[in-house]
Scaffold this active site. Structure first.
Site, short mmCIF file in Angstrom:
data_model
loop_
_atom_site.label_atom_id
_atom_site.label_comp_id
_atom_site.label_asym_id
_atom_site.label_seq_id
_atom_site.Cartn_x
_atom_site.Cartn_y
_atom_site.Cartn_z
N ASP A 186 -22.80 -34.15 17.37
CA ASP A 186 -23.75 -33.67 16.35
C ASP A 186 -23.93 -34.69 15.22
OD1 ASP A 186 -21.32 -33.49 15.09
OD2 ASP A 186 -21.40 -31.34 14.70
N ASP B 191 -8.88 -38.83 9.63
CA ASP B 191 -8.75 -37.38 9.55
C ASP B 191 -7.53 -36.86 10.30
OD1 ASP B 191 -9.76 -38.10 12.03
OD2 ASP B 191 -11.69 -37.12 11.76
N GLU C 298 -18.95 -32.68 9.00
CA GLU C 298 -19.85 -31.91 9.86
C GLU C 298 -21.25 -31.85 9.24
OE1 GLU C 298 -18.86 -31.32 12.67
OE2 GLU C 298 -17.04 -30.14 12.87
N HIS D 290 -21.64 -36.37 13.51
CA HIS D 290 -20.70 -36.39 12.38
C HIS D 290 -19.82 -37.63 12.40
CE1 HIS D 290 -17.78 -33.95 15.05
NE2 HIS D 290 -17.13 -35.06 14.79
C1 GLP Z 1 -13.68 -35.88 16.34
C2 GLP Z 1 -13.16 -36.89 15.34
C3 GLP Z 1 -14.19 -37.99 15.07
C4 GLP Z 1 -14.65 -38.57 16.37
C5 GLP Z 1 -15.30 -37.49 17.20
C6 GLP Z 1 -15.83 -37.99 18.52
O1 GLP Z 1 -14.53 -34.97 15.77
N1 GLP Z 1 -12.80 -36.28 14.11
O2 GLP Z 1 -13.61 -38.98 14.24
O3 GLP Z 1 -15.57 -39.62 16.12
O4 GLP Z 1 -14.34 -36.49 17.47
O5 GLP Z 1 -14.81 -38.09 19.46
P1 GLP Z 1 -14.92 -38.84 20.83
O6 GLP Z 1 -14.78 -40.29 20.51
O7 GLP Z 1 -13.77 -38.35 21.64
O8 GLP Z 1 -16.23 -38.51 21.41
#
Ligand code: GLP
Length: 268
Positions: free
Chosen positions: A141, A72, A148, A143
């Protein structure tokens, strides 16, 4: 779905990196038959990336014949912004390994036609022969990528509006100021990830405990999009002890028991 529970973030990251390295090596990729790897951003994969860099620096792994697709990217954030996912990937991984620049694919959140950008991304994945292994993280959450809650579990690459929960979680990277966090992103779909031959989800820390419980102990549900992994033939959740805090004692014991022998580092 396999659940591999490690003692801490360090051992978890080391194991994932060895697993990925071993997959790439045993595939024996060539320019005509490259290994195709899907990659996430976020804090969760940083340890894995560091370990992959170590393995590469020790001369045990080359990325010359690896093609990557990132999950993304924010919309309207310059590529050289320190919080853009382009910047993140070059900073935390690509600049330290021997991957050719042209093998790196990251969605362009500044493209003039974002829908076209998403369509072409899907086409590029198909042209590359599909993704062999997709690594992913999980939002608090539940995702995956930026899919989402409520996202179609068959979704493809598209533009998504971020939830307040995600904007709040990601504001830690934007001076804790929610108004600075982009409100939209381009993301691969749940379906895009699930089409991969294999999927590994990295889950660490207390703040992911609730999501892990929903994804592992409850049913497939569009409100916790990682739960789609239950329908994948080769899905693995790799987590640390902290993330298991909301799982039943019996669930943790069960997976620890059946995965006991796989905790050693995959050989290189
Ligand atoms: C963002 C990214 C996800 C990632 C999530 C969790 O939303 N788009 O791909 O898994 O954050 O991030 P973190 O690993 O910093 O908790």
């Amino acid at each position: 779905m396999r659940i591999v529970i490690h003692e801490n973030y360090g051992s978890m990251s080391q194991w994932i990196a060895h697993y990925v390295a071993q997959k790439i090596k045993s595939y024996n990729p060539t320019p005509d038959n490259p290994f195709v790897l899907g990659l996430p951003t976020g804090s969760s994969p940083i340890g894995t990336y560091q370990e992959l860099i170590n393995i590469h620096t020790e001369g045990k792994l080359s990325f010359k014949n690896v093609i990557t697709f990132n999950m993304d990217e924010y919309v309207n954030l310059p590529e050289d912004h320190p919080e853009s996912y382009h910047y993140f990937m070059w900073h935390h991984l690509f600049s330290h390994i021997d991957i050719p620049k042209e093998n790196v694919n990251i969605l362009n959140g500044n493209a003039p036609d974002l829908e076209k950008e998403c369509r072409e991304y899907e086409e590029k994945i198909v042209q590359a022969g599909g993704i062999h292994l997709f690594l992913g993280g999980i939002g608090p959450d539940g995702h995956i990528a930026f899919n989402e809650p409520g996202s179609s579990l068959q979704s493809r690459t598209r533009i998504k509006t971020l939830t307040y929960d995600t904007i709040l979680a990601n504001s830690r990277f934007f001076d804790n100021d929610v108004s600075k966090v982009p409100k939209k992103a381009l993301t691969v779909g749940v379906g895009t990830v699930m089409d991969s031959d294999e999927v590994i989800i990295i889950v660490n820390g207390y703040k992911k405990a609730r999501a892990l419980q929903k994804v592992v102990e409850e049913g497939v549900n569009h409100m916790w999009t990682v739960s789609a992994l239950q329908m994948h033939e080769r899905g693995i959740i790799v987590c640390d002890e902290e993330a298991t805090m909301d799982l039943k004692v019996g669930t943790v014991k069960y997976f620890k028991d059946i995965e006991q022998s796989s905790l050693q580092l995959p050989p290189l």
